[in-house]
Design an enzyme around this catalytic site. Structure first.
Site, short mmCIF file in Angstrom:
data_model
loop_
_atom_site.label_atom_id
_atom_site.label_comp_id
_atom_site.label_asym_id
_atom_site.label_seq_id
_atom_site.Cartn_x
_atom_site.Cartn_y
_atom_site.Cartn_z
N GLU A 79 0.72 -1.14 0.06
CA GLU A 79 0.00 0.22 0.02
C GLU A 79 0.64 1.39 -0.08
O GLU A 79 0.35 2.31 -0.41
CB GLU A 79 -0.88 0.05 1.11
CG GLU A 79 -2.14 -0.87 1.30
CD GLU A 79 -3.14 -0.66 0.05
OE1 GLU A 79 -3.02 0.50 -0.42
OE2 GLU A 79 -3.82 -1.40 -0.02
N SER A 344 -33.59 -40.23 37.63
CA SER A 344 -32.63 -40.99 38.69
C SER A 344 -31.49 -40.65 38.93
O SER A 344 -30.74 -41.16 39.56
CB SER A 344 -32.89 -42.50 38.24
OG SER A 344 -34.29 -43.09 38.40
#
Length: 775
Positions: A79, A344
């Protein structure tokens, strides 16, 4: 006019003054205050879920030091190679751009520096490709260089660069698209994120793979051309395929993340980052496992799972619903925290507490037969009864009647209080007091609390609350002793008999299932040395899910979950576990339950080896129907039983009996030899025997045949001499019960072969009839 040095100084001073005046008149725009983006992370930094700020953008603050050098290197060379030296604009690039504009009549390249790109990010009016916008952009770039260091300008770009959709900044994009932090970017990944801001919408890797890959390769080629990266490195980087799933598809543990977000809001905090203890890899495997299982379940059924590390109590896997996108399955209902009937699953805690109270050892004799506890008459899940069973068998087979019997002796209030102290709070319906139904799911709790309770089996009896964040304080409490935890875990893992382990597929997992009333909830919980984990299956709206229960739905899923934890975790080496000093294996005798060394050999009808705790070998629990010791005197004369004083030549012996409720389930050879003797006529006492109760309507040895064209035989029966109601069993399975002892009973039999009909009354008396159905 000759230009002197004085003229130059005045001109520069004037320009500087004008520039400062313009800077004061047109200050740099300050970023609008936005609510922070919230990101929830796994333990390794992998993003789990993110929420945008008020403006809809997702941001994850970072600095140049926290970003991979690969990215910074590619960004600056692709860039703006002169970023470190120019004053915000690159005159050469601007001249080139102006010449291209004059030649083509339009802007071909903008000549933008990295500083100019930041300028258009902080000033919306500087964005665009028009001449006025470009001039404003230049001015803002110069202004940025005046006020900010190069490091600060680079930081602004790293945090503000558009990355497609709601994503802003390299860290946000790296986590959203690549599932990793920007510090760990490879060359190929760095090149992709460098190219993305050029056209964030067109190059999104989750939507335009080909375009994104082309742009990435362009960056890679430039880096090779400039001699920054080697040809070999670039060639390897180009081999990496660009792929990113849709942003939402990358969510992991969405309900766990939502839970933490809501908790943060509740406490008034608004952090940008919430760190969790979740293992991203395990979480992904867990979610895939549950998603795959959905294919075998009805549309409205959901699943939940929780995995906790026993060492730190940190939650490693958290799935609140199986499919977060499926509203039919209650996608947004977190079933890890939902309060449901545990079925249970509380039984291991009951047996652990009973061991600590000295009521039982691992092979204590319990009664699995129809019983009535003050109007509460529980049955077993399979509707059959086994008669005499040990503690180990009762727990491993999850038998209901022995558990209710034991809870009645321990006390429901005491049981619930101990659980509450350990972090497992049972919510009773309509604020009712704890009662005997607790042990069969009469209260409600959550998967999270159950898993926290089960960690006690791997942590020396100490339960703890699972921790979802690393800074959450550790909350733990003792649920049972270390020895009781060892014995209960041995039962659930090996069958509970020393020297007779039961292991399946090489896995060492102590596991327990549960099913709530009406098939509304199916549970399975497992414990290894490293992890405690649990699963839940059901409908979030609480309606029944017929045909799905703990053993057939939740247990197979639990087994697969154990395998998903990895071979080093669930499939551990089968080395003996360290046994606490308080636990000793002791040979014991049935039916009295005492140590073999303390029992007369003539009274030892069955020998077993039991785990005992703290040196105690408690006897069999008191007989509810016939109080008193199981060892009792027997008088014998000429090979026949007599009552004392009935025969002058009678001799007194000591025999042992079984608890009265077990009578219908015992064969003759299981009884003491003296109990098998026939009574002398005229010397019979008021003994509890089948002679006091008789079945009318079916004689022993009868051969039944269905009528032509019929599949079953139907008979009308009655129990003569019964008192306090009757219970009828066919082949050991519950058939019917009546509070009226003399009430008739209809018998229906379809299966050909041998059958046994048993009737018992409220006083423990019984009668049996064996018959045959021929086809």
């Amino acid at each position: 006019m000759r230009i002197t040095r004085r003229h130059i100084e005045l001109t520069l001073a004037g320009l500087l003054t004008a520039a400062l005046a313009l800077d004061l008149a047109c200050p740099l725009p300050q970023p609008a205050a936005q609510s922070p983006t919230l990101t929830v992370l796994a333990a390794d930094g992998t993003p789990l879920r993110a929420w945008p700020g008020d403006d809809g953008a997702q941001r994850h603050p970072t600095t140049p030091e926290a970003v991979s050098p690969n990215y910074v290197e590619a960004l600056l060379h692709y860039e703006d190679r002169w970023f470190r030296w120019h004053p915000g604009v690159n005159p050469v690039a601007l001249v080139r751009a102006a010449w291209q504009w004059a030649r083509h009549g339009r802007i071909v390249s903008g000549g933008s520096t990295l500083t100019m790109q930041v300028a258009r990010l902080v000033d919306e009016k500087a964005a665009g490709r028009t001449i006025p916008a470009k001039l404003r952009q230049i001015a803002r770039a110069l202004q940025l260089e005046l006020h900010c260091s190069k490091h600060e300008i680079l930081s602004l770009y790293l945090n503000l660069a558009p990355m497609g959709g709601p994503l802003e900044g390299v860290e946000t994009a790296s986590r959203a698209y690549l599932g990793k932090g920007a510090a760990d970017l490879s060359k190929a990944e760095a090149a992709l994120l460098v190219a993305l801001p050029q056209s964030p919408t067109r190059l999104r890797p989750d939507r335009a793979v080909a375009a994104a890959q082309t742009a990435r390769d362009k960056v890679l080629t430039r880096m090779q051309t400039l001699g920054i990266w080697s040809a070999a490195d670039v060639a390897d980087a180009k081999l990496e395929r660009v792929f990113a799933p849709p942003l939402r598809a990358r969510w992991l543990a969405p309900l766990a993340a939502e839970r933490l977000r809501q908790e943060a809001k509740h406490h008034g905090a608004a952090p940008a980052i919430i760190q969790t203890t979740l293992d991203a890899g395990l979480q992904a495997r867990l979610e895939q496992l549950l998603t795959d299982r959905l294919n075998s379940l009805p549309d409205a059924v959901s699943l939940a799972a929780l995995v906790v590390d026993n060492r730190s109590l940190e939650v490693r896997g958290y799935v609140g619903s199986a499919d977060f996108t499926d509203a039919r399955r209650g996608a947004h209902v977190d079933m890890v925290r939902a309060k449901r009937s545990p079925g249970s699953t509380l039984k291991p805690f009951l047996y652990g507490m009973a061991l600590d109270e000295g009521l039982i050892h691992s092979e204590s004799l319990l009664i699995d037969a129809p019983q009535n506890f003050g109007g509460y008459a529980p049955g077993n899940f399979q509707a059959d009864f086994s008669g005499p069973v040990s503690v180990s068998e009762a727990l491993q087979r999850s038998l209901n009647v022995p558990a209710v019997d034991l809870l009645d002796r321990l006390g429901p209030e005491r049981f619930a209080g101990r659980l509450r102290h350990a972090g497992l709070r049972l919510r009773m319906p309509a604020n009712a007091a704890p009662n005997l139904s607790l042990i069969l799911g009469g209260g409600s709790t959550s998967l999270e609390e159950l898993v926290g309770g089960y960690t006690a089996l791997a942590r020396g009896g100490i339960a703890a609350r699972p921790r979802l964040t690393p800074d959450e304080p550790l909350k733990e409490a003792r649920l049972m002793s270390e020895g009781a935890a060892f014995i209960v875990r041995e039962i659930l893992e090996n069958g509970g008999r020393p020297g007779s382990p039961f292991r399946e597929s090489g896995q060492r997992v102590a596991w327990k299932t549960g099913t709530s009333f009406g098939f509304r909830d199916a549970w399975a919980l497992g414990v290894t040395d490293r992890y405690t984990f649990g699963v839940w299956i059901g409908r979030p709206d609480g309606t029944p899910n017929p045909g799905h229960f703990g053993a057939n739905s939740a247990a197979p899923l639990l087994r697969d979950l154990a395998a998903a934890l990895g071979p080093d975790e669930a499939r551990q080496q089968l080395a003996p576990r360290r046994r606490p000093d308080s636990v000793v294996a002791v040979p014991i005798c049935w039916p009295m339950g005492l140590a073999e060394s303390a029992t007369d050999p003539a009274l030892c009808l069955q020998r077993r080896t039991a785990w005992t705790l703290d040196g105690a070998v408690p006897p069999t629990l008191p007989d509810r129907l016939r109080p008193g010791p199981l060892a009792e005197p027997v008088w014998v004369a000429a090979g026949q039983r007599v009552q004392p004083g009935c025969a002058p030549d009678a001799e007194r012996f000591e025999a042992v009996r079984w608890p009265a409720l077990l009578g219908p389930f015992l064969d003759a050879e299981q009884r003491h030899p003296l109990e098998r003797l026939a009574w002398r006529p005229g010397c019979t006492g008021q003994q509890l025997s089948a002679n006091r109760l008789r079945v009318v309507g079916l004689e022993p040895g009868t051969v039944l045949r269905p009528a032509p064209g019929q599949r079953e035989v139907v008979l009308k029966l009655q129990a003569i001499g019964a008192q306090q109601g009757t219970t009828w069993l066919l082949d050991g399975q519950w058939m019917a019960a009546s509070a009226i002892a003399s009430a008739a009973q209809i018998l229906r039999v379809e299966r050909a072969g041998e059958h046994r009909l048993t009737v018992m009354d409220g006083q423990g008396r019984w009668a049996k009839v064996d018959f045959h159905l021929a086809q």
